[in-house]
Design an enzyme around this catalytic site. Structure first.
Site, mmCIF file in Angstrom:
data_model
loop_
_atom_site.group_PDB
_atom_site.id
_atom_site.type_symbol
_atom_site.label_atom_id
_atom_site.label_comp_id
_atom_site.label_asym_id
_atom_site.label_seq_id
_atom_site.Cartn_x
_atom_site.Cartn_y
_atom_site.Cartn_z
ATOM 1 N N SER A 502 0.848 -1.184 0.000
ATOM 2 C CA SER A 502 0.000 0.000 0.000
ATOM 3 C C SER A 502 0.893 1.247 0.000
ATOM 4 O O SER A 502 1.686 1.421 -0.925
ATOM 5 C CB SER A 502 -0.955 -0.028 1.186
ATOM 6 O OG SER A 502 -1.970 0.920 1.031
ATOM 7 N N ASP A 589 -8.389 -5.035 -6.253
ATOM 8 C CA ASP A 589 -8.078 -4.035 -5.236
ATOM 9 C C ASP A 589 -8.923 -2.776 -5.442
ATOM 10 O O ASP A 589 -8.786 -2.095 -6.454
ATOM 11 C CB ASP A 589 -6.589 -3.690 -5.311
ATOM 12 C CG ASP A 589 -6.104 -2.880 -4.127
ATOM 13 O OD1 ASP A 589 -6.931 -2.242 -3.456
ATOM 14 O OD2 ASP A 589 -4.886 -2.881 -3.871
ATOM 15 N N HIS A 621 -6.639 -5.769 -1.826
ATOM 16 C CA HIS A 621 -5.588 -4.929 -1.255
ATOM 17 C C HIS A 621 -4.763 -5.763 -0.280
ATOM 18 O O HIS A 621 -4.878 -5.649 0.939
ATOM 19 C CB HIS A 621 -6.208 -3.723 -0.565
ATOM 20 C CG HIS A 621 -5.240 -2.604 -0.324
ATOM 21 N ND1 HIS A 621 -4.608 -1.944 -1.351
ATOM 22 C CD2 HIS A 621 -4.803 -2.025 0.824
ATOM 23 C CE1 HIS A 621 -3.820 -0.999 -0.845
ATOM 24 N NE2 HIS A 621 -3.913 -1.036 0.474
#
Length: 677
Positions: A502, A589, A621
């Protein structure tokens, strides 16, 4: 609201490990055996223990045909456990008992799309029902009660994907009744113990939030309290006492770190109950019957609990004395006589315990990863590193087992290092067992995690120092930490990799592009490459918070903001990449779309810059399915081994059970081409 019912606030990545044979026991000075990836990232034998509200039943997560499901057993017969759910593909990651104890509730999405729906299962019969039978909907939990135990309040965005409407959910029939329609963009609601909505929260033009009183499901026209951007991440209501007379806040207004504050609802008067100048007040323990806060925690270098109530103090003191490591309370009965407690010694696998408060007795329930008993799990060292401008960076260092002979947190000789960067960026690293630290240190690397400016939990000024600093001062903090590690002779300047997911993936791409010779290689997992497109594709339910994103990252609606976002986007500097790069991405995602990885890979290919790119079509994600986690880590550790010279377990057949698609660069990692066949 009881801690039992706060699990729907966000979806964490799955807890995953395995049930392999025990590993060679560690002996000081002996060889450091390679811990199989399966032992760290496969399914645990058991995990996430909870107890029913009446104390009659234990529950936990455990595999069924290789997929994590909910199991139950009578409190006195934990060996008589049986599964009550039957998920066949995606692991259940969050579940909790209904207030009346008649059902177990869990949330599940599809392939990582984060559209979490709510399901109910009868622990006696195993009968399962969908309580939110909608598509493209994400459920929120708004309220639960110790009085009205047959229903809860939930938020649903099935009418408008941007906004959650408040519904009453009858747990017996599954009937949903709309309580309050959210047509004005409120980001959240707070209910009392009678399941009456008392407060509505809305983002404001200052980048903070306005707080509105709700009476008879009508929202006041003007707010009774507000925050600006500086307090937006450090001030929030924390719930009412059961009698509804006291409202708790975690509140940084008028101070730097968030304090625990009690507000008299009738008069509006406030009282500071606890604060710490080093870090924010984080967790609380509240009485299940009264809702009164009995203890609070502050996490600076380590999480420290302070009791307010004498009875709770005695219990916390008992646990501290009788457990090996830092502990947490994950579940409590309505009578508060039985607790589920998790112990984390770091240098040994953690365990779950049943704590009988009246009897003063701890009963071990299980060790989630028994195959790690005796494994060479090294210590984690909290460190405070000075940034170039004097800011204190709370960090955590793990060294390969056997390299720190005098236990001072410095190896006898420099070792290769992985800088492991957390996501968010509005999150933080903490002290405790960390699978990535254990895995990478076992492969021969020092592992350093740094709470760079912008990280949460350390006061609002620390967060504010990160505003508009993506790829600049936030990145400088990471560089300063690497220089510190080199100066301390923990590592060598030419033997440092950067890795993260991320925001950590973004930091990896920033390291590869903005400081292209600083790192020997990089591993980017679901990291954004273009901040402009990242902000264009945020999930619709984040739309009310977009003002805060713009204020902290850059506003694409202004010429200056758009220029800043492009300047800080690694995509536009892809031509500067000169060191090896591995990218992992989930196709579903919703936060960092697949296009973020696709476009930087395309930019590198256009310039004949090598890259290895692994895509998972059934992930979002991060990687929830153990087979996918293991497959990517198999690729990653062999990639790092080639780059830094550490150890690696061969890829072998670890790609076969996964859905991994190696779209680029399989030939650049030893064993990957063969493993794809």
């Amino acid at each position: 609201m009881s801690a039992r019912f706060r699990l729907l606030a966000a979806a964490a990545l799955a807890v995953t490990a395995s049930s392999a044979a025990p590993i060679l026991a560690k002996t000081p000075g002996a060889a450091n055996p390679l811990i199989p990836r399966q032992a760290l990232y496969g399914n645990p034998v058991k995990a996430a223990a909870q107890i029913s509200p009446d104390g009659s039943t234990l529950s936990w997560l455990a595999p069924v045909a290789g997929v994590m499901n909910v199991w139950v057993a009578p409190i006195g017969k934990p060996d008589a456990g049986r599964p009550i759910t039957n998920e066949k593909t995606r692991p259940i990651r969050q579940y909790f008992w209904a207030p009346d104890g008649k059902s177990v509730l869990f949330i599940q999405d599809k392939g990582g799309d984060e559209n979490f729906l709510l399901y109910s299962v009868d622990p006696k019969t195993g009968q399962e029902r969908s309580l939110t039978p909608f598509t493209k909907t994400r459920v929120q939990l708004i309220g639960a009660s110790t009085v009205h135990k047959d229903r809860i309040l939930v938020g649903l965005n099935n009418r408008d994907a941007r906004f959650h409407d408040v519904h009453s959910l009858d747990l017996a029939t599954g009937k949903l009744t709309e309580v309050l329609r959210n047509e004005q963009g409120y980001v959240g609601f707070l209910a009392d113990n009678n399941l009456v909505v008392r407060m509505a929260l809305k983002a404001n033009a200052k980048g903070g939030q306005d707080y509105f009183q709700v009476t008879d499901n009508k929202i006041a026209e003007t707010p009774f309290a507000s925050t600006g951007l500086e307090d937006a991440l450090t001030t929030n209501p924390a719930g009412f006492t059961v009698d509804g007379k006291t409202l708790y806040w975690v509140d940084s207004r008028g101070r730097n770190t968030a304090a625990l504050v009690a507000q008299d609802v009738a008069t509006g008067a406030t009282k500071v109950l606890a604060e710490d100048t080093r870090a924010d007040v984080g967790g609380t323990l509240s009485n299940p019957t009264t809702g009164v806060v009995e203890a609070y925690s502050v996490n600076y270098l380590r999480n420290e609990w302070t009791a307010v109530d004498p009875g709770i103090k005695a219990s916390l003191d008992f646990l501290k004395k009788n457990l090996r490591g830092d502990f947490s309370v994950s579940s409590r009965t309505d009578k508060d006589d039985l607790w589920i407690v998790n112990d984390d010694p770091v240098t040994a696998p953690g365990s779950a315990y049943l704590y009988n408060r009246k009897a003063g007795k701890l009963t071990k329930l299980f060790t989630p990863r028994p195959e790690l008993v005796g494994a060479p799990l090294p210590a984690m060292h909290p460190r405070v590193i000075k940034a170039r401008d004097g800011l204190d960076l709370v960090s955590y260092l793990t060294l390969p087992f056997g390299t720190d002979t005098d236990a001072n947190g410095v190896p006898t000789a420099p070792v290769p290092m992985v800088l492991l960067v957390h996501g968010g960026p509005w999150a933080r690293d903490v002290y405790g067992s960390n699978r990535a630290h254990q895995w990478l240190s076992n492969r021969g690397y020092a592992v350093l995690s740094v709470n760079f400016r912008g990280s949460t939990g350390l006061g609002k000024s620390f967060i504010e120092a990160g505003n508009l600093q993506w790829g600049r001062k936030m990145h400088d903090d990471l560089l300063d930490a690497v220089d510190w590690a080199v100066a301390q002779k923990i590592t060598s300047a030419d033997k440092v990799a950067i890795m993260g997911g991320s925001y950590g993936g973004y930091a990896t791409l920033a390291g590869m592009t903005f400081t292209p010779t600083k790192f020997a290689c990089g591993v980017d997992i679901v990291g954004p490459s273009n901040l402009e497109t990242l902000l264009k594709t945020i999930p619709p339910y984040w739309a009310p918070l977009v003002k805060q994103f713009h204020d902290r990252m850059g506003n694409p609606n202004t010429p200056e903001g758009l220029a800043l976002l492009k300047e800080r986007s690694p995509l536009y500097s892809a031509d500067k990449i000169v060191r090896p790069l591995l990218i992992g991405q989930g196709a579903n995602d919703p936060r960092v779309n697949q296009a973020e990885s696709d476009q930087i890979v395309a930019a590198m290919k256009a310039r004949s810059i090598p890259v290895t790119y692994v895509l998972f079509p059934d992930e979002g994600h991060g990687f929830a399915r153990p087979a996918n986690n293991i497959a990517f880590n198999a690729v990653a550790e062999n990639f790092l081994g080639q780059c830094l010279g550490g150890r690696a377990e061969p890829i072998g057949n670890d790609m076969t059970p996964s859905t991994a698609q190696v779209l680029e660069g399989a030939e650049r990692i030893a064993g990957l081409t063969a493993a794809r066949k």
